[in-house]
Design a protein around this motif. Structure first.
Motif, mmCIF file in Angstrom:
data_model
loop_
_atom_site.group_PDB
_atom_site.id
_atom_site.type_symbol
_atom_site.label_atom_id
_atom_site.label_comp_id
_atom_site.label_asym_id
_atom_site.label_seq_id
_atom_site.Cartn_x
_atom_site.Cartn_y
_atom_site.Cartn_z
ATOM 1 N N GLY A 149 -49.140 23.779 14.859
ATOM 2 C CA GLY A 149 -48.199 23.233 13.984
ATOM 3 C C GLY A 149 -47.261 24.488 13.295
ATOM 4 O O GLY A 149 -46.475 24.274 12.408
ATOM 5 N N SER A 150 -47.706 25.789 13.517
ATOM 6 C CA SER A 150 -46.988 26.784 12.945
ATOM 7 C C SER A 150 -45.988 27.503 13.520
ATOM 8 O O SER A 150 -45.151 27.874 13.026
ATOM 9 C CB SER A 150 -48.293 28.135 12.902
ATOM 10 O OG SER A 150 -48.553 28.269 14.124
ATOM 11 N N GLY A 151 -45.883 27.033 15.036
ATOM 12 C CA GLY A 151 -44.757 27.641 15.502
ATOM 13 C C GLY A 151 -44.867 29.069 15.747
ATOM 14 O O GLY A 151 -43.909 29.646 16.365
ATOM 15 N N ALA A 152 -45.922 29.587 15.520
ATOM 16 C CA ALA A 152 -45.869 31.170 15.747
ATOM 17 C C ALA A 152 -46.480 31.167 17.121
ATOM 18 O O ALA A 152 -47.572 31.511 17.657
ATOM 19 C CB ALA A 152 -47.388 31.426 15.089
ATOM 20 N N VAL A 153 -45.433 31.519 18.113
ATOM 21 C CA VAL A 153 -45.552 31.750 19.397
ATOM 22 C C VAL A 153 -45.017 33.176 19.969
ATOM 23 O O VAL A 153 -44.374 33.717 18.949
ATOM 24 C CB VAL A 153 -44.995 30.810 20.359
ATOM 25 C CG1 VAL A 153 -45.366 29.462 20.302
ATOM 26 C CG2 VAL A 153 -43.518 30.639 20.054
ATOM 27 N N ALA A 154 -45.539 33.864 20.917
ATOM 28 C CA ALA A 154 -45.151 35.211 21.021
ATOM 29 C C ALA A 154 -43.830 35.035 21.743
ATOM 30 O O ALA A 154 -43.195 34.510 22.222
ATOM 31 C CB ALA A 154 -46.023 35.725 22.429
ATOM 32 N N GLY A 155 -42.925 36.193 21.027
ATOM 33 C CA GLY A 155 -41.538 36.183 21.013
ATOM 34 C C GLY A 155 -41.233 36.736 22.664
ATOM 35 O O GLY A 155 -40.082 36.244 23.203
ATOM 36 N N LEU A 156 -42.041 37.398 23.301
ATOM 37 C CA LEU A 156 -42.093 37.830 24.678
ATOM 38 C C LEU A 156 -41.864 36.367 25.511
ATOM 39 O O LEU A 156 -41.264 36.636 26.567
ATOM 40 C CB LEU A 156 -42.881 38.786 24.914
ATOM 41 C CG LEU A 156 -42.968 39.415 26.441
ATOM 42 C CD1 LEU A 156 -41.553 40.109 26.858
ATOM 43 C CD2 LEU A 156 -44.079 40.197 26.720
ATOM 44 N N LEU A 271 -51.812 18.451 19.983
ATOM 45 C CA LEU A 271 -50.677 17.638 19.614
ATOM 46 C C LEU A 271 -50.717 16.852 18.676
ATOM 47 O O LEU A 271 -51.506 16.071 18.358
ATOM 48 C CB LEU A 271 -50.371 16.768 20.986
ATOM 49 C CG LEU A 271 -49.384 15.662 21.049
ATOM 50 C CD1 LEU A 271 -48.056 16.395 21.184
ATOM 51 C CD2 LEU A 271 -49.425 14.661 22.147
ATOM 52 N N GLY A 272 -49.897 17.408 17.676
ATOM 53 C CA GLY A 272 -49.774 16.767 16.184
ATOM 54 C C GLY A 272 -48.888 15.650 16.162
ATOM 55 O O GLY A 272 -48.277 15.200 17.408
ATOM 56 N N ALA A 273 -48.604 15.161 15.134
ATOM 57 C CA ALA A 273 -47.693 14.034 14.719
ATOM 58 C C ALA A 273 -46.219 14.361 15.163
ATOM 59 O O ALA A 273 -45.349 13.817 15.640
ATOM 60 C CB ALA A 273 -47.665 13.591 13.445
ATOM 61 N N ALA A 274 -45.737 15.481 14.700
ATOM 62 C CA ALA A 274 -44.487 16.030 15.011
ATOM 63 C C ALA A 274 -44.202 16.205 16.457
ATOM 64 O O ALA A 274 -43.152 15.896 17.103
ATOM 65 C CB ALA A 274 -44.232 17.335 14.393
ATOM 66 N N ALA A 275 -45.224 16.689 17.373
ATOM 67 C CA ALA A 275 -45.138 16.703 18.836
ATOM 68 C C ALA A 275 -45.070 15.405 19.298
ATOM 69 O O ALA A 275 -44.474 15.031 20.268
ATOM 70 C CB ALA A 275 -46.318 17.487 19.468
ATOM 71 N N ALA A 276 -45.510 14.543 18.785
ATOM 72 C CA ALA A 276 -45.592 13.053 19.318
ATOM 73 C C ALA A 276 -44.402 12.544 19.007
ATOM 74 O O ALA A 276 -43.804 11.676 19.935
ATOM 75 C CB ALA A 276 -46.706 12.253 18.566
ATOM 76 N N VAL A 277 -43.843 12.710 17.837
ATOM 77 C CA VAL A 277 -42.133 12.421 17.764
ATOM 78 C C VAL A 277 -41.473 12.781 18.580
ATOM 79 O O VAL A 277 -40.529 12.353 19.319
ATOM 80 C CB VAL A 277 -42.149 12.591 16.058
ATOM 81 C CG1 VAL A 277 -40.350 12.233 16.297
ATOM 82 C CG2 VAL A 277 -42.713 12.051 15.212
ATOM 83 N N GLY A 278 -41.631 14.488 18.978
ATOM 84 C CA GLY A 278 -40.851 15.000 20.014
ATOM 85 C C GLY A 278 -40.758 14.443 21.336
ATOM 86 O O GLY A 278 -39.960 14.250 22.078
ATOM 87 N N VAL A 279 -42.045 13.982 21.619
ATOM 88 C CA VAL A 279 -42.178 13.527 23.119
ATOM 89 C C VAL A 279 -41.418 12.119 23.147
ATOM 90 O O VAL A 279 -40.920 11.635 23.971
ATOM 91 C CB VAL A 279 -43.867 13.146 23.214
ATOM 92 C CG1 VAL A 279 -43.936 12.047 24.603
ATOM 93 C CG2 VAL A 279 -44.419 14.380 23.449
ATOM 94 N N SER A 280 -41.406 11.346 21.939
ATOM 95 C CA SER A 280 -40.817 10.121 21.874
ATOM 96 C C SER A 280 -39.459 10.341 22.122
ATOM 97 O O SER A 280 -38.463 9.355 22.732
ATOM 98 C CB SER A 280 -41.063 9.352 20.632
ATOM 99 O OG SER A 280 -42.526 8.993 20.831
#
Length: 306
Positions: A149-156, A271-280
């Motif tokens: 849920g941090s959104g900390a992903v590699a920029g590359l 897969l958190g709550a925000a991701a579940a909403v995103g899927v929907s």
């Protein structure tokens, strides 16, 4: 129904990152991408050759059609296909299967709609706009929800995924332009991916292919070539006959849904709550494109348009 065929193709696409995850660690993004196109492209080319032999030839696009010559379009599409592979795997390797796939495919509809508008001078339509905005919102929720849920992903990885999305837009539009000129959809995919396979040979030879010596490497290569390329693009090409490139691109957001679910259930990604909403939200966006909306001008003009 064209939309269903594209969604089925997207489900096949959605297994790509998971297939790479089971390959040996020596399977680099560049190597896996080149092998995927070599196997899938040659298989698609073989299908086209077999069809031509049994039918005495298949419809081709007119080289004298309006706009760029067919040979030029095929070359542009083939280069875009080759560019897509390592950049997509760069995204899934550095940002995670779910996030890499989501960013690549989430950006593709925007790139495709913009390119289609520039090339054909036709606005994709209100339905596409609403669906793409919804899908982008869903993709944003998905992208920020993974990795704890941090959104900390590699920029590359994000940069690679965005490049893959742009490459996807180019070859989807090229395929639609060829089909609009009268080319058979399977012929179109066979020629584009067969040409890409030829271009991939030196790339494959320049990488470490030792991973193909392991059983899991062969399984991954076979799945990438047969399911995520040959089968998927036959379905995608047939669906593209009745859809605009921008619409088909938005429908392929069923791919990140597939990747997200596989990432959760097979790879242990969160897969958190925000991701579940995103899927929907993404699912709703796809429904907006699939459901017939009566006599709306943008829907009537869509079929057969580039």
């Amino acid at each position: 129904m064209p939309a269903v065929l594209v969604i089925l193709a997207a489900v096949c696409f959605g297994t790509t990152g998971t297939a790479l995850s089971i390959a040996p660690e020596t399977a680099s993004p560049a190597s896996a991408g080149a092998v995927r196109i070599l196997v899938g492209g040659l298989l698609l080319a073989a299908i086209v050759f077999a069809r031509r032999s049994s039918r005495g030839g298949a419809p081709r696009a007119s080289a004298r059609g309006r706009g760029a010559p067919t040979a030029v379009l095929v070359l542009v599409g083939a280069v875009a296909i080759v560019a897509y592979q390592p950049t997509f795997f760069l995204g899934t390797t550095n940002a995670g299967v779910a996030v890499g796939t989501i960013v690549a495919l989430g950006s593709a509809p925007v790139f495709t709609g913009a390119l289609e508008w520039i090339v054909t001078r036709r606005f994709p339509g209100r339905i596409w706009t609403v669906a793409t905005l919804l899908a982008s919102l869903g993709v944003a929720l998905l992208g920020g929800a993974f990795d704890g849920g941090s959104g900390a992903v590699a920029g590359l990885g994000i940069a690679g995924a965005l490049t893959a999305g742009a490459s996807y837009a180019v070859y989807a539009l090229v395929a639609k332009l060829l089909i609009t000129r009268g080319a058979d959809s399977t012929w179109t995919m066979g020629v584009l991916f067969g040409s890409a396979a030829v271009l991939s040979v030196p790339l494959a030879l320049a990488t470490d292919l030792s991973w193909l010596g392991a059983p899991e490497g062969l399984i991954a290569a076979a799945w990438l070539g047969v399911v995520t390329t040959a089968v998927a693009y036959v379905l995608f090409g047939r669906g593209l006959v009745g859809l605009r490139a921008s619409t088909a691109s938005t429908l392929t957001l069923a791919e990140p849904l597939t990747a997200a679910l596989l990432g959760v259930f097979l790879l242990g990604e969160t897969l958190g709550a925000a991701a579940a909403v995103g899927v929907s939200v993404v699912a709703v966006a796809i429904l907006v494109l699939v459901v017939p909306w009566g006599g709306l001008p943008s829907r009537r003009a869509e079929r057969g348009a580039p």
